[in-house]
Design an enzyme around this catalytic site. Structure first.
Site: not given
Length: 658
Positions: A78, A184-185, A365, A367, A369-370, A434, A461, A474
């Site tokens: 990232r 991601s987030h 989030d 993408d 997955d959360r 993690t 997680e 996830k």
């Protein structure tokens, strides 16, 4: 401008290019869902199943040189989007990825790859560049979702399930991997973040062996391959449209939902859920945060389960996530939190009218997955959510059909709420570093290593991630359906006139049975890297390597008893991972344990984020209704004092508490 060397014809193409007449129809440049077209040529009308040749495509080798700073973190690389937009940056990284994959595959190149992103700024342009690079490297089938947008768990499902005709059961997929364009987030848009991660052939995030090999390739790269004289594919073309970039390489526009829906249907009873959703006293609100998960929520919750469109918030993907931060926590999902009758700290708002609150609230989030889970006046921490799902596996057909869970796992910073359930129910429980990739080996122990079968498997997680072995990521929407299934099971046999068993009822009952693990996380974002490292060095030198027995209890009766640095030996392949977090263990005046974990996060693109995780166990049911920040206040103050947080970083408060 770098000079490009044209590949010899025998190397560039497996067969001579077709005659020029075959390339008469130009490709349509496009930017995909939610992204402005910026004055590009008008679109050419295409129909599903049509095939278009590019005409005049030339495979070239472009000289390049290593670019510093390309070591992937726990979930890919990232950086700020402008870095990725720099000359040759993403080409260097993706060429190194392709070379590492070829090497890992015994010298055989990739043949089928999914390329998709979360819709953030630069998503569509990156897909075009990557497709050209893959085609020049001999990849035959490049599968891109319509619009270019796909949630991360949906990419995993496509890798595991998609066959040449599109369908397939779990494990029948022919793709060797997937390139996922996501940070991601993290925020998106100009000046914000962009990322690329790789998922391997079982749909799982690339492991450390692969990412390290990729990184080494970035240090050695001297050239990359791409195509010239080829126009962009139309990402908005009908599903089934194919674009022949070379005589051996095609881009196919695929249905983003198909394989993922099949995976979810294998986990849940959609008919039973649809019936439950039809109850007048049941309601849902889902916040897509303008990320990739929004269209999937609409497809499942509205089109499949019959919930009204009004249950959806911010479910249209946007390149800048609507100017928001697509992280489903109490701070950044504040509108949802308020709708659920909660205060910013997650406690119940005493002024909210409980009769008007939705039954279930959830958020994704960037993408998809959360997840965040909340009930009417009740915030569910990720750790509690995981523990409740584990304890209620009978309500989830995926688990019940096979007689229960064969394994569960949590990341080390997550609370021990899962451990207590696993011990009581006789389920093997693992604590990992993690990073979702550490769950991959456990899920695929039998599939990949011919070891013990831990499926059905549940894992999660601390950073709002929950999932199972239906994919190797996830999955935020899976967690929402799991909670809907638990609510449906808890209300089985209850008529319309009887009070609905809600999220708070389930959580309260769970705490009464197992005790409550008060838990929250402090994030100090954008900290100077040297200062962040100094905080970690202080903990390591003074406490981990020091004498913990020399510390007395403070005025609140909280005593530091020891400190450790977490390391992990994978029970499946024996690999070792060190320096995964610093743990301060305390004893409370009641004699109950507490702990504080410190980690530096690798998921940002600038500065450093110090994450501090607080947990203390409380068996006294009369104290279970306290808000977590209030219950943990004394513990937080003592930990911050010991590690000299304010003195070292200049921060007198965290950026986010969740």
């Amino acid at each position: 401008m770098r000079l490009a060397a044209v590949l010899p014809a025998a190397l560039a193409f497996a067969a001579a290019p077709p005659p020029a007449a075959a390339f008469a129809r130009p490709l349509t440049p496009a930017l995909g869902l939610g992204q402005a077209r910026r004055g590009l040529p008008s679109a050419t009308a295409l129909r599903g199943g049509s095939s278009v040749d590019t005409g005049g495509a030339t495979a070239v080798v472009v000289p390049t040189a290593p670019i510093e700073g390309m070591r992937p973190g726990t979930s890919g690389l990232r950086k700020k989007v402008e870095v990725w937009m720099g000359e040759g940056y993403k080409e260097n990284f993706v060429q190194s990825l392709v070379d590492a994959a070829r090497e890992a595959n015994g010298g055989k190149g990739l043949e089928a790859v999914v390329v998709a992103g979360d819709g953030r700024y630069h998503n569509a342009e990156a897909i075009q560049s990557i497709a050209r690079l893959l085609a020049a490297n001999g990849v035959k089938d490049i599968w891109v979702p319509q619009g270019g947008i796909m949630s991360t768990p949906a990419v995993s499902a496509a890798i595991r399930r998609r066959t040449p005709d599109g369908d397939g059961d779990d494990g029948e997929g022919i793709a060797q991997g997937g390139i996922v364009l996501t940070a991601s987030h993290n925020p998106g848009g100009p000046g914000e973040d962009f990322g690329i991660k790789y998922n391997e052939e079982l749909g799982q995030p690339a492991g450390e062996e692969f990412t390290e090999a990729l990184y080494q390739k970035t240090l050695e790269i001297a050239e990359y391959k791409t195509l010239e004289n080829v126009e962009d594919v139309d990402l908005d073309a009908p599903v089934g449209t194919t674009y022949r970039l070379t005589p051996t390489a095609t881009v196919t526009i695929v249905d983003p939902f198909r394989n993922y829906l099949d995976a979810l249907r294998a986990c849940f009873d959609f008919d039973a859920l649809k019936k439950f959703c039809a109850r007048d006293d049941f309601s849902v609100v889902f916040d897509g945060m303008h990320g990739a998960g929004g269209p999937f929520a609409r497809r499942v919750l509205v089109e499949e389960l019959g919930l009204p469109e009004s249950c959806l918030m911010r479910c249209d993907p946007r390149p800048d996530f609507g100017g928001g931060h697509p992280d489903p926590n109490l701070t950044y999902a504040s509108a949802l939190v308020k709708k659920m009758g909660l205060l910013p700290d997650g406690s119940a708002d005493p002024t909210a009218d409980a009769s008007k609150l939705p039954t279930l609230g959830a958020a994704n989030d960037g993408d998809g997955d959360r997840n965040l889970i909340a009930g009417a006046g009740c915030f569910v921490t990720p750790s509690d959510s995981l523990a409740v799902i584990a304890d209620n596996w009978e309500s989830i057909p995926q688990f019940a059909a096979r007689g229960g869970l064969n394994g569960v796992a949590r990341s080390m910073p997550s609370s021990a709420a899962l451990d207590v359930v696993a011990e009581a129910r006789g389920i093997p429980c693992f604590v990992t570093p993690t990073g979702w990739k550490f769950f991959g080996n456990l899920m695929s122990s039998k599939e990949s290593f011919d070891g013990k079968d831990y499926t059905p498997f549940l894992c999660g997680e601390e950073s709002f991630g929950t999932g199972s072995d239906h994919v190797r990521e996830k999955d935020g929407l899976w967690a929402v359906l799991a909670w809907m299934s638990i609510l449906s099971g808890a209300n089985e046999g209850r008529g319309e006139g009887e009070a609905l068993v809600g999220v708070k009822d389930i959580i309260t009952k769970h705490w009464a049975k197992y005790g409550r693990h008060f838990y929250c996380r402090y994030d100090y974002e954008g900290v100077d890297s040297d200062a962040a490292n100094e905080v970690m060095d202080t903990i390591r030198n003074e406490f981990v390597n020091g004498d913990g027995s020399s510390f007395d209890a403070n005025e609140a009766g909280i005593k530091l008893v020891d400190a450790v640095e977490f390391s992990y030996t994978d029970p499946v392949d024996g690999s070792q991972t060190s320096k995964q977090g610093l743990i301060l263990n305390f004893q409370l005046p009641s004699g109950d344990p507490a702990r504080v974990v410190f980690r530096l996060s690798g998921t940002g693109s600038a500065g450093a984020t110090i994450r501090m995780y607080l947990e203390q166990f409380e068996k006294d049911a009369s104290k279970h209704d306290m808000s977590a920040p209030a219950a943990l206040k004394d513990l937080a103050e003592e930990a911050l004092r010991l590690v000299k947080m304010e003195k070292t970083t200049g921060r007198d408060a965290p950026t986010v508490i969740t």
